[in-house]
Design a protein around this motif. Structure first.
Motif, PDB file in Angstrom:
ATOM      1  N   ASP A 160      38.581  28.458  49.589  1.00 33.23           N
ATOM      2  CA  ASP A 160      38.800  29.852  49.985  1.00 33.23           C
ATOM      3  C   ASP A 160      40.019  30.371  49.228  1.00 33.23           C
ATOM      4  OD1 ASP A 160      39.034  32.336  51.086  1.00 33.23           O
ATOM      5  OD2 ASP A 160      39.664  31.649  53.078  1.00 33.23           O
ATOM      6  N   HIS A 161      39.743  31.096  48.139  1.00 32.68           N
ATOM      7  CA  HIS A 161      40.812  31.631  47.304  1.00 32.68           C
ATOM      8  C   HIS A 161      40.997  33.132  47.480  1.00 32.68           C
ATOM      9  CE1 HIS A 161      40.181  27.906  44.620  1.00 32.68           C
ATOM     10  NE2 HIS A 161      41.335  27.780  45.248  1.00 32.68           N
ATOM     11  N   LEU A 162      40.401  33.701  48.516  1.00 38.57           N
ATOM     12  CA  LEU A 162      40.609  35.126  48.765  1.00 38.57           C
ATOM     13  C   LEU A 162      42.081  35.392  49.096  1.00 38.57           C
ATOM     14  CD1 LEU A 162      37.584  36.332  50.929  1.00 38.57           C
ATOM     15  CD2 LEU A 162      38.200  37.136  48.650  1.00 38.57           C
ATOM     16  N   LYS A 171      46.869  45.985  50.948  1.00 36.12           N
ATOM     17  CA  LYS A 171      47.529  46.027  49.657  1.00 36.12           C
ATOM     18  C   LYS A 171      46.584  45.582  48.534  1.00 36.12           C
ATOM     19  CE  LYS A 171      51.605  46.984  51.468  1.00 36.12           C
ATOM     20  NZ  LYS A 171      52.319  48.256  51.200  1.00 36.12           N
ATOM     21  N   ARG A 172      46.919  45.993  47.324  1.00 42.06           N
ATOM     22  CA  ARG A 172      46.190  45.493  46.154  1.00 42.06           C
ATOM     23  C   ARG A 172      46.695  44.080  45.854  1.00 42.06           C
ATOM     24  NH1 ARG A 172      43.560  49.365  42.939  1.00 42.06           N
ATOM     25  NH2 ARG A 172      43.826  48.087  41.065  1.00 42.06           N
ATOM     26  N   PRO A 173      45.814  43.110  45.823  1.00 41.15           N
ATOM     27  CA  PRO A 173      46.251  41.734  45.542  1.00 41.15           C
ATOM     28  C   PRO A 173      46.902  41.624  44.166  1.00 41.15           C
ATOM     29  CG  PRO A 173      44.014  41.770  46.404  1.00 41.15           C
ATOM     30  CD  PRO A 173      44.367  43.188  46.074  1.00 41.15           C
ATOM     31  N   ARG A 175      47.624  40.446  40.416  1.00 40.73           N
ATOM     32  CA  ARG A 175      46.756  40.078  39.286  1.00 40.73           C
ATOM     33  C   ARG A 175      45.330  40.607  39.436  1.00 40.73           C
ATOM     34  NH1 ARG A 175      49.559  35.794  40.914  1.00 40.73           N
ATOM     35  NH2 ARG A 175      47.768  34.855  41.959  1.00 40.73           N
ATOM     36  N   LEU A 176      45.152  41.647  40.240  1.00 42.86           N
ATOM     37  CA  LEU A 176      43.807  42.176  40.490  1.00 42.86           C
ATOM     38  C   LEU A 176      43.130  42.652  39.212  1.00 42.86           C
ATOM     39  CD1 LEU A 176      41.594  43.173  42.536  1.00 42.86           C
ATOM     40  CD2 LEU A 176      42.755  45.383  42.454  1.00 42.86           C
ATOM     41  N   THR A 177      43.843  43.450  38.424  1.00 38.95           N
ATOM     42  CA  THR A 177      43.222  44.036  37.237  1.00 38.95           C
ATOM     43  C   THR A 177      42.781  42.965  36.240  1.00 38.95           C
ATOM     44  OG1 THR A 177      44.518  46.072  37.465  1.00 38.95           O
ATOM     45  CG2 THR A 177      43.555  45.616  35.301  1.00 38.95           C
ATOM     46  N   GLY A 178      43.669  42.020  35.958  1.00 34.74           N
ATOM     47  CA  GLY A 178      43.314  40.959  35.028  1.00 34.74           C
ATOM     48  C   GLY A 178      42.147  40.137  35.525  1.00 34.74           C
ATOM     49  N   GLN A 179      42.148  39.837  36.817  1.00 32.18           N
ATOM     50  CA  GLN A 179      41.057  39.049  37.388  1.00 32.18           C
ATOM     51  C   GLN A 179      39.744  39.809  37.314  1.00 32.18           C
ATOM     52  OE1 GLN A 179      40.606  38.385  41.807  1.00 32.18           O
ATOM     53  NE2 GLN A 179      41.251  36.314  41.247  1.00 32.18           N
ATOM     54  N   ALA A 180      39.799  41.118  37.594  1.00 28.43           N
ATOM     55  CA  ALA A 180      38.584  41.931  37.554  1.00 28.43           C
ATOM     56  C   ALA A 180      38.006  41.987  36.147  1.00 28.43           C
ATOM     57  CB  ALA A 180      38.893  43.335  38.057  1.00 28.43           C
ATOM     58  N   LEU A 181      38.857  42.249  35.163  1.00 27.61           N
ATOM     59  CA  LEU A 181      38.383  42.340  33.783  1.00 27.61           C
ATOM     60  C   LEU A 181      37.829  41.009  33.297  1.00 27.61           C
ATOM     61  CD1 LEU A 181      41.201  44.564  32.265  1.00 27.61           C
ATOM     62  CD2 LEU A 181      38.913  45.258  33.020  1.00 27.61           C
ATOM     63  N   LYS A 182      38.450  39.915  33.722  1.00 27.40           N
ATOM     64  CA  LYS A 182      37.979  38.590  33.341  1.00 27.40           C
ATOM     65  C   LYS A 182      36.583  38.328  33.886  1.00 27.40           C
ATOM     66  CE  LYS A 182      39.762  33.863  33.107  1.00 27.40           C
ATOM     67  NZ  LYS A 182      40.863  32.957  33.518  1.00 27.40           N
ATOM     68  N   ALA A 189      35.953  48.252  41.736  1.00 25.26           N
ATOM     69  CA  ALA A 189      34.764  47.581  42.280  1.00 25.26           C
ATOM     70  C   ALA A 189      35.115  46.165  42.721  1.00 25.26           C
ATOM     71  CB  ALA A 189      33.650  47.564  41.238  1.00 25.26           C
ATOM     72  N   HIS A 190      35.970  45.527  41.956  1.00 23.68           N
ATOM     73  CA  HIS A 190      36.401  44.171  42.306  1.00 23.68           C
ATOM     74  C   HIS A 190      37.180  44.195  43.620  1.00 23.68           C
ATOM     75  CE1 HIS A 190      37.221  39.975  41.285  1.00 23.68           C
ATOM     76  NE2 HIS A 190      38.496  40.160  41.615  1.00 23.68           N
ATOM     77  N   LEU A 191      38.080  45.150  43.777  1.00 20.84           N
ATOM     78  CA  LEU A 191      38.841  45.268  45.012  1.00 20.84           C
ATOM     79  C   LEU A 191      37.926  45.530  46.198  1.00 20.84           C
ATOM     80  CD1 LEU A 191      41.463  45.462  46.604  1.00 20.84           C
ATOM     81  CD2 LEU A 191      41.622  47.874  45.895  1.00 20.84           C
ATOM     82  N   ALA A 192      36.936  46.389  46.013  1.00 18.36           N
ATOM     83  CA  ALA A 192      36.002  46.686  47.102  1.00 18.36           C
ATOM     84  C   ALA A 192      35.232  45.433  47.510  1.00 18.36           C
ATOM     85  CB  ALA A 192      35.039  47.783  46.664  1.00 18.36           C
ATOM     86  N   MET A 193      34.871  44.623  46.529  1.00 17.16           N
ATOM     87  CA  MET A 193      34.169  43.380  46.837  1.00 17.16           C
ATOM     88  C   MET A 193      35.063  42.444  47.644  1.00 17.16           C
ATOM     89  SD  MET A 193      32.961  40.365  44.250  1.00 17.16           S
ATOM     90  CE  MET A 193      34.704  40.004  44.029  1.00 17.16           C
ATOM     91  N   LEU A 194      36.318  42.311  47.232  1.00 11.90           N
ATOM     92  CA  LEU A 194      37.254  41.453  47.960  1.00 11.90           C
ATOM     93  C   LEU A 194      37.430  41.937  49.400  1.00 11.90           C
ATOM     94  CD1 LEU A 194      40.079  40.825  45.320  1.00 11.90           C
ATOM     95  CD2 LEU A 194      38.098  39.408  45.841  1.00 11.90           C
ATOM     96  N   GLN A 195      37.542  43.220  49.569  1.00 13.38           N
ATOM     97  CA  GLN A 195      37.716  43.782  50.909  1.00 13.38           C
ATOM     98  C   GLN A 195      36.497  43.503  51.781  1.00 13.38           C
ATOM     99  OE1 GLN A 195      38.473  47.777  49.586  1.00 13.38           O
ATOM    100  NE2 GLN A 195      40.712  47.578  49.797  1.00 13.38           N
ATOM    101  N   ASP A 196      35.313  43.606  51.184  1.00 10.84           N
ATOM    102  CA  ASP A 196      34.091  43.334  51.936  1.00 10.84           C
ATOM    103  C   ASP A 196      34.013  41.865  52.342  1.00 10.84           C
ATOM    104  OD1 ASP A 196      31.311  44.025  52.853  1.00 10.84           O
ATOM    105  OD2 ASP A 196      30.807  42.545  51.321  1.00 10.84           O
ATOM    106  N   LEU A 197      34.343  40.970  51.431  1.00  9.49           N
ATOM    107  CA  LEU A 197      34.319  39.538  51.754  1.00  9.49           C
ATOM    108  C   LEU A 197      35.343  39.220  52.840  1.00  9.49           C
ATOM    109  CD1 LEU A 197      34.039  38.002  48.161  1.00  9.49           C
ATOM    110  CD2 LEU A 197      32.217  38.219  49.863  1.00  9.49           C
ATOM    111  N   HIS A 198      36.517  39.815  52.750  1.00  7.40           N
ATOM    112  CA  HIS A 198      37.557  39.595  53.762  1.00  7.40           C
ATOM    113  C   HIS A 198      37.106  40.125  55.121  1.00  7.40           C
ATOM    114  CE1 HIS A 198      41.538  39.373  55.574  1.00  7.40           C
ATOM    115  NE2 HIS A 198      41.454  40.663  55.883  1.00  7.40           N
ATOM    116  N   ALA A 199      36.412  41.253  55.138  1.00  5.76           N
ATOM    117  CA  ALA A 199      35.975  41.870  56.392  1.00  5.76           C
ATOM    118  C   ALA A 199      34.961  41.001  57.128  1.00  5.76           C
ATOM    119  CB  ALA A 199      35.381  43.248  56.122  1.00  5.76           C
ATOM    120  N   ARG A 200      34.276  40.115  56.404  1.00  8.37           N
ATOM    121  CA  ARG A 200      33.246  39.268  57.019  1.00  8.37           C
ATOM    122  C   ARG A 200      33.797  37.889  57.415  1.00  8.37           C
ATOM    123  NH1 ARG A 200      28.044  39.317  53.252  1.00  8.37           N
ATOM    124  NH2 ARG A 200      27.158  38.389  55.131  1.00  8.37           N
TER     125      ARG A 200
END
Length: 381
Positions: A160-162, A171-173, A175-182, A189-200
């Motif tokens: 679990d690396h969330l 907050k914005r995690p 290294r978000l931008t670099g991780q998203a581009l990678k 969109a990457h942030l929205a995905m993380l938020q959705d996974l965290h919400a579940r």
């Protein structure tokens, strides 16, 4: 190289927990205490059981040296096998992510690696996949299970690396931008995905319990990653997950030991004299009896060097067991990790300077250099 019959002579052999002069035969891919075939003279050398690497992701650099550069991943696997053999590793668990992180850690890439390994014809090294499943990727559980069944995956580790703390605060995690581009995603969109996974997150425990039960019923070895404390380890044990990879604290490791769980630590931690992330010292854990196996983690030369370092404190036989017999036992591989007649012929030979000069996997020479190469040439093998 084809399997051949030959005998190693003149070296000290580690067997039954002690180093002694001995003659070691290799025939039909198995070890023998009888001389057979050509005589390979290795005076001044040390013959040890081949290293069993229970967790390593150093293969990634071979699989994608540049984005899009590797269309046939079997080419990368040939490079992986060469590096493994040069470092005395005869059995390797390639720790492949199945993660929301995407890119080389995404499910699509994991399937490519599995398919490539299925096609690849190794010289002799036994390379297997450990899937590292991100627990919050709930919608991918079915696909991951199908991959386990299709490719005969024998080990799954739960991760679990969330960045829960940042997400919980809105907050914005980092290294978000670099991780998203990678991963090939737009940062938003990457942030929205993380938020959705965290919400579940409240759905995860029950889903993990059910998944662990199904995987265990298939005979899959299950592990948890980076247990931070004793309660976390107890929780994973209750879920039927008996292997603790890289526990972060003494308390977590002690809980694993008290519960009869297997403990895997990082060989690079031993080399450094401590964790690069400021966690518990692997050397201290070994001294306390809280380690069953050392893994390469991210650096394939590490198991050999860690065993040599620890050998100065606890003796080479005990230290070498942490990179051979210990991991083999945790993986249920009773045919390797030791030197005894009838076992798989997995060996590493060290020259007088402690360097790998010969590696044999399944009775096949996978690496030879220096003294080892000269001995093979002299024996006309």
């Amino acid at each position: 190289m084809m399997q051949a019959e030959f005998t190693l002579t003149g070296a000290q052999v580690l067997s039954d927990g002690a180093l002694d002069d001995g003659v070691l035969g290799i025939s039909g891919g198995l070890l023998s205490d009888r001389a057979t075939g050509a005589q390979v003279a290795l005076p001044g050398c040390t013959v040890l059981p081949g290293i069993v690497d229970i967790h390593g992701d150093g293969f990634e650099r071979h699989m994608a040296p540049r984005r899009g550069a590797m269309t046939d991943l079997t080419v990368g696997l040939a490079g992986v096998e060469a590096e493994l053999a040069a470092n005395g590793i005869t059995t390797a668990m390639l720790a492949q992510f199945w993660s929301w992180e995407g890119g080389m850690r995404g499910p699509d890439f994991a399937l490519r690696v599995l398919e490539a390994l299925e096609r690849y014809q190794p010289i002799g090294t036994d390379m297997r996949i450990q899937l590292r499943l991100e627990t919050h990727l709930l919608d991918d559980y079915d696909a991951m299970e199908q991959a386990v069944a299709r490719f005969g995956v024998g080990q799954v580790v739960f991760n679990d690396h969330l960045p829960h703390e940042a997400l919980a605060r809105g907050k914005r995690p980092p290294r978000l931008t670099g991780q998203a581009l990678k991963s090939g995603r737009n940062p938003e969109a990457h942030l929205a995905m993380l938020q959705d996974l965290h919400a579940r997150r409240n759905d995860v425990p029950a889903a993990v319990v059910a998944l662990a039960g199904r995987l265990a019923a298939r005979g899959v070895m299950l592990g948890s990653h980076d247990d931070p404390d004793a309660d976390t380890r107890a929780t994973w044990r209750a879920r039927g997950v008996p292997l603790s990879e890289f526990p972060e604290t003494h308390a977590a490791a002690q809980a694993a030991r008290d519960g009869g769980d297997g403990i895997v630590l990082g060989a690079p931690n031993v080399m450094r004299g401590g964790s690069h992330a400021g966690k518990v010292s692997a050397r201290d854990m070994v001294a306390a009896g809280l380690c069953d196996a050392l893994a390469s983690d991210y650096f394939y030369p590490a198991p050999l060097r860690a065993a040599q370092i620890l050998g100065e404190a606890i003796g080479l036989p005990a230290a070498w067991a942490l990179v051979s017999d210990g991991p083999a036992r945790l993986l249920g591989l009773s045919d390797r990790g030791r030197i005894a007649p009838g076992l798989r012929a997995d060996l590493v030979v060290l020259d007088p300077a402690g360097r790998v000069c010969l590696t044999v996997a399944g009775g096949r020479v996978t690496h030879a250099s220096g003294i080892g190469a000269a001995a093979l040439i002299a024996a006309r093998i």
